[in-house]
Design a protein around this motif. Sequence first.
Motif: not given
Length: 282
Positions: A235-262
């Motif tokens: 998306y070369k002309n989009g106003k991109i904000e790119r965020v990569h989350h490094h999950i710490t040991e104290k947090e549960r891993e989101v992985k691929h499907f966790g983001f949409f879980k409550s």
Amino acid sequence: MEIRTANGHSLSVVKFFSKIELNHAIVISSATGVLQKYYSKFANYFALKGFTVYTFDYSGIGNSIHNLKALKEYQGNLRSWGSNDQSAVVALAKKENKKASITLITHSIGGQLLGFNSNYHLIDSSILIASQSGYWKYFNGIHLPKMWLLWHVIIPILTPIFGYFPSKKMGLFENLPKNVVYEWASWGKQEKYMMHFQNKKEYYFDLLKIPILSLSFSGDHFAPRKTVDWLSSQYKNGKIERVHHHITEKEREVKHFGFFKSAFKDPFWDNTLQWILTKRYQ
């Protein structure tokens, strides 16, 4: 509800209403073979905040297909999930909320389909959740040969036998139409993925100039960081904000499907809300 699309297909759509009038609508475009009900808690969260939210099943899966015979006969491909399905729901959201801003939230392949959405001009912003390239060499460890086998062996062998891709028998996701997986596999074999087949009449990647937030997560073997970086760069002309989350040991891993879980409402849903309203994340 069901809506008819430009190519005559029927799409199952669920609309989440709000008692608060925020004048903002959200369309959620799901991952490959994932049913819209998976996103219902996420959609309800935003409805309670004042958004009108739409989820849908792509044509050929879930409530947008009614029997196995229809699945076998379905002729749409992966691009049509963007150009026909995703675009139809965006148009519905705009028609029913004429003065509202429209945010498209995608999961996995939904972010790829955004580039084929013929109603891209109706979208005011987009959030890509673990949306990536599927090129097999971009994957790591055991997942590299798994992706090679999917594109080169599993899809080509099983799909003609069944007349569709029998994902359920493999414990994966919903069964998929044959032309969808054939096109998906053709992309996955190419370093440029879908861009290898670029057609200016069908590709809108360069025309998207909206704010786009692209998120990825450590531990996500379906969308490793390199694959998400690649798709974001298309998306070369989009106003991109790119965020990569490094999950710490104290947090549960989101992985691929966790983001949409409550369980991940705090902080991810709250951060997403903040970005939609202010274009500031975290």
